[in-house]
Design a protein around this motif. Structure first.
Motif, PDB file in Angstrom:
ATOM      1  N   SER A   5       0.835  -1.215   0.000  1.00 19.31           N
ATOM      2  CA  SER A   5       0.000   0.000   0.000  1.00 19.31           C
ATOM      3  C   SER A   5       0.866   1.260   0.000  1.00 19.31           C
ATOM      4  CB  SER A   5      -0.967   0.001   1.182  1.00 19.31           C
ATOM      5  OG  SER A   5      -0.283   0.157   2.393  1.00 19.31           O
ATOM      6  N   VAL A   6       1.966   1.249   0.746  1.00 18.20           N
ATOM      7  CA  VAL A   6       2.856   2.425   0.746  1.00 18.20           C
ATOM      8  C   VAL A   6       3.527   2.560  -0.622  1.00 18.20           C
ATOM      9  CG1 VAL A   6       4.990   3.370   1.716  1.00 18.20           C
ATOM     10  CG2 VAL A   6       3.228   2.473   3.237  1.00 18.20           C
ATOM     11  N   ARG A   7       3.899   1.440  -1.205  1.00 20.33           N
ATOM     12  CA  ARG A   7       4.519   1.500  -2.542  1.00 20.33           C
ATOM     13  C   ARG A   7       3.554   2.127  -3.554  1.00 20.33           C
ATOM     14  NH1 ARG A   7       6.814  -3.110  -2.704  1.00 20.33           N
ATOM     15  NH2 ARG A   7       8.974  -2.433  -2.570  1.00 20.33           N
ATOM     16  N   ARG A   8       2.271   1.776  -3.463  1.00 17.39           N
ATOM     17  CA  ARG A   8       1.267   2.352  -4.383  1.00 17.39           C
ATOM     18  C   ARG A   8       1.186   3.876  -4.201  1.00 17.39           C
ATOM     19  NH1 ARG A   8      -1.750  -2.269  -3.406  1.00 17.39           N
ATOM     20  NH2 ARG A   8      -2.875  -1.307  -1.678  1.00 17.39           N
ATOM     21  N   VAL A   9       1.174   4.299  -2.953  1.00 19.87           N
ATOM     22  CA  VAL A   9       1.113   5.748  -2.675  1.00 19.87           C
ATOM     23  C   VAL A   9       2.335   6.444  -3.251  1.00 19.87           C
ATOM     24  CG1 VAL A   9       1.245   7.469  -0.825  1.00 19.87           C
ATOM     25  CG2 VAL A   9      -0.310   5.525  -0.592  1.00 19.87           C
ATOM     26  N   LEU A  10       3.501   5.851  -3.030  1.00 18.68           N
ATOM     27  CA  LEU A  10       4.735   6.488  -3.496  1.00 18.68           C
ATOM     28  C   LEU A  10       4.810   6.527  -5.024  1.00 18.68           C
ATOM     29  CD1 LEU A  10       5.445   6.587  -0.568  1.00 18.68           C
ATOM     30  CD2 LEU A  10       7.643   5.506  -1.050  1.00 18.68           C
ATOM     31  N   ARG A  11       4.270   5.507  -5.665  1.00 12.54           N
ATOM     32  CA  ARG A  11       4.248   5.526  -7.138  1.00 12.54           C
ATOM     33  C   ARG A  11       3.408   6.709  -7.638  1.00 12.54           C
ATOM     34  NH1 ARG A  11       3.563  -0.639  -7.785  1.00 12.54           N
ATOM     35  NH2 ARG A  11       5.695  -1.316  -8.230  1.00 12.54           N
ATOM     36  N   ARG A  12       2.290   6.931  -6.975  1.00  8.31           N
ATOM     37  CA  ARG A  12       1.416   8.033  -7.362  1.00  8.31           C
ATOM     38  C   ARG A  12       2.123   9.374  -7.174  1.00  8.31           C
ATOM     39  NH1 ARG A  12      -3.721   8.519  -8.513  1.00  8.31           N
ATOM     40  NH2 ARG A  12      -4.750  10.504  -8.105  1.00  8.31           N
ATOM     41  N   PHE A  13       2.791   9.521  -6.036  1.00  4.22           N
ATOM     42  CA  PHE A  13       3.479  10.788  -5.757  1.00  4.22           C
ATOM     43  C   PHE A  13       4.647  10.981  -6.737  1.00  4.22           C
ATOM     44  CE2 PHE A  13       2.185  10.977  -0.981  1.00  4.22           C
ATOM     45  CZ  PHE A  13       0.861  11.017  -1.369  1.00  4.22           C
ATOM     46  N   ARG A  14       5.319   9.895  -7.050  1.00  2.00           N
ATOM     47  CA  ARG A  14       6.421   9.955  -8.017  1.00  2.00           C
ATOM     48  C   ARG A  14       5.914  10.486  -9.363  1.00  2.00           C
ATOM     49  NH1 ARG A  14       8.206   8.529 -13.125  1.00  2.00           N
ATOM     50  NH2 ARG A  14      10.374   7.866 -13.111  1.00  2.00           N
ATOM     51  N   ALA A  15       4.731  10.017  -9.768  1.00  2.00           N
ATOM     52  CA  ALA A  15       4.142  10.488 -11.029  1.00  2.00           C
ATOM     53  C   ALA A  15       3.839  11.990 -10.962  1.00  2.00           C
ATOM     54  CB  ALA A  15       2.872   9.707 -11.349  1.00  2.00           C
ATOM     55  N   HIS A  16       3.382  12.457  -9.795  1.00  2.00           N
ATOM     56  CA  HIS A  16       3.130  13.903  -9.640  1.00  2.00           C
ATOM     57  C   HIS A  16       4.420  14.693  -9.824  1.00  2.00           C
ATOM     58  CE1 HIS A  16      -0.628  13.013  -6.924  1.00  2.00           C
ATOM     59  NE2 HIS A  16      -0.891  12.872  -8.209  1.00  2.00           N
ATOM     60  N   GLU A  17       5.506  14.222  -9.190  1.00  2.00           N
ATOM     61  CA  GLU A  17       6.790  14.942  -9.292  1.00  2.00           C
ATOM     62  C   GLU A  17       7.251  14.981 -10.751  1.00  2.00           C
ATOM     63  OE1 GLU A  17       7.321  16.380  -6.671  1.00  2.00           O
ATOM     64  OE2 GLU A  17       6.730  15.115  -4.987  1.00  2.00           O
ATOM     65  N   GLN A  18       7.009  13.887 -11.459  1.00  2.00           N
ATOM     66  CA  GLN A  18       7.376  13.836 -12.869  1.00  2.00           C
ATOM     67  C   GLN A  18       6.581  14.859 -13.672  1.00  2.00           C
ATOM     68  OE1 GLN A  18       9.788  11.491 -14.227  1.00  2.00           O
ATOM     69  NE2 GLN A  18       9.630  13.091 -15.785  1.00  2.00           N
ATOM     70  N   GLU A  19       5.291  14.983 -13.342  1.00  2.00           N
ATOM     71  CA  GLU A  19       4.446  15.993 -14.025  1.00  2.00           C
ATOM     72  C   GLU A  19       4.947  17.406 -13.738  1.00  2.00           C
ATOM     73  OE1 GLU A  19       0.101  15.850 -14.295  1.00  2.00           O
ATOM     74  OE2 GLU A  19       0.208  13.937 -13.238  1.00  2.00           O
ATOM     75  N   HIS A  20       5.334  17.637 -12.481  1.00  2.00           N
ATOM     76  CA  HIS A  20       5.871  18.968 -12.142  1.00  2.00           C
ATOM     77  C   HIS A  20       7.104  19.264 -12.995  1.00  2.00           C
ATOM     78  CE1 HIS A  20       4.263  18.263  -7.741  1.00  2.00           C
ATOM     79  NE2 HIS A  20       3.278  18.459  -8.608  1.00  2.00           N
TER      80      HIS A  20
END
Lengths: 194, 210
Positions: free
Chosen positions: B91-106
């Motif tokens: 579950s933490v890995r899923r959250v971090l993947r999502r946040f990683r995608a946000h940073e990539q968008e930024h």
């Protein structure tokens, strides 16, 4: 007014915010001058005019903070347990924003607006209604602050406004989670225009 | 608190010294990376990030954008490193993947903005060692708790950088974009703090101070 109607009907939302005196974008001539997006030919304001424009923007944001404080006070009796605790934290933080805005207005020799005695909020029957309405207000505040950012003459006001935007976005995240929704739905937090 | 009392990134030596004293005190009391020994060089993280943004000023918005792009890319590298390890629950890995995608968008949006101003994006980071430019300690992460604490440090540093950028950027749309990114980093912090068992909303004014 029923909450579902309020949330789904843009005209109802606009009317509500106008009727309750929230008008960050509503502006005097001096504020409209400061709002120009034409960065190649910016409107040059004198020090007093700049301060006056900043005061008007800050007072518009202060109106929103007062509305949020009133909304959380009105909604708290519908909540219990952990959610009541969360809303108490929100309430303290919105009050801190209002105090900070009022202090800044006074430092610019302006007169802070006062909270209204009454707000015609939509009917909030359930805990979920309170959370959904709170989320709408937080998103409205975020949009208003983002709209205001480039209009400030005083650069430090931008930084501080951004720190409030971030706190309101954090509130939105907690509310989304409480509603069983994705707490961080997008990479860019832009809020929802009034 | 009056708004105009909040200082920007050109922090005085006294303020930085006070900040470092506070952090050293927290570390002494065991609040460092989940109890893991935290390298001393991690302590002045805000100072290093804020100095980078402060030095970027003086030549329009492009240098600040370049610094922000580097910060976002380094953050993506940090997320990649932790997601690729064996320390995280699903579950933490899923959250971090999502946040990683946000940073990539930024990073992608900021890169487009920099290019439109005629600037050249900085060279991409080469690997996890480059994360040390922002926050040291990634190599010392030994548990999920450490990982969450490290990411809280990193996201907090990003909030501090964007907070300071508001007083330095001049293009209206960039001011708004950087604020919308800063707000997203704040939302990341809420989730990370909760996962780490911390108060998710410790500050009414989220400035990147801890």
């Amino acid at each position: 007014m029923e909450l579902d109607h309020f949330l789904r009907d843009p005209q109802s939302r606009r009317r509500f915010f106008r009727m309750t005196g929230v008008g960050v974008a509503g502006a005097s001539a001096v504020l409209l001058g400061a709002c120009s997006d034409d960065t190649k030919n910016p409107v040059r304001l004198g020090p007093d005019e700049s301060d006056q424009a900043d005061v008007e923007i800050l007072n518009g944001l202060l109106d929103l903070e007062f509305m949020a404080i009133a909304a959380y006070k009105a909604g708290a009796p519908k909540l219990g347990g952990e959610r009541l605790g969360i809303v108490k934290v929100f309430l303290e933080q919105e009050q801190a924003h209002a105090d900070g805005l009022s202090g800044s207005i006074e430092e610019l020799d302006g007169k802070p607006n006062r909270a209204k005695s009454d707000y015609d909020f939509p009917v909030l029957r359930t805990e979920a209604d309170v959370l959904r309405f709170a989320l709408d207000l937080e998103n409205t505040a975020i949009a208003a602050y983002i709209d205001a950012l480039p209009k400030f003459s005083e650069k430090k006001l931008r930084s501080t406004a951004a720190s409030i935007i971030t706190n309101e976005a954090e509130h939105a995240s907690v509310l989304l989670d409480a509603l069983g929704r994705e707490p961080v739905p997008a990479a860019f937090v832009t809020g929802k225009a009034a | 608190m009056a708004f105009v009392a909040i200082t920007d990134g050109a922090a005085s030596t006294a303020e930085v010294a006070a900040f470092e004293r506070d952090r050293r005190e927290l570390l002494r009391r065991g609040f460092g990376l989940g109890g893991t020994a935290l390298v001393a060089s991690s302590i002045p993280l805000l100072w290093s990030v804020r100095s980078a943004f402060a030095e970027a000023g003086g030549d329009g918005d492009a240098p600040i954008l370049a610094k922000a792009i580097n910060l976002e890319r380094v953050t993506v590298v940090a997320y990649d490193s932790l997601i690729g390890g064996e320390l995280l629950s699903p579950s933490v890995r899923r959250v971090l993947r999502r946040f990683r995608a946000h940073e990539q968008e930024h990073a992608a949006t900021l890169t487009r903005s920099l290019t439109s101003l005629g600037g050249t994006p900085p060279a991409p980071p080469e690997g996890p060692a480059d994360v040390d430019q922002v926050v040291e300690g990634l190599r010392d992460v030994r548990s999920q708790e450490d990982a969450l604490s490290f990411l809280i440090e990193l996201e907090t540093a990003a909030v501090a950088a964007y907070f300071d950028a508001q007083a330095k950027l001049s293009e209206p749309k960039l001011l708004q974009t950087s604020a919308s990114i800063m707000a997203n980093e704040g939302q990341h912090l809420v989730v990370l703090r909760r996962r780490a068992g911390r108060d998710p909303l410790p500050n009414a004014f989220e400035t990147g101070e801890q």
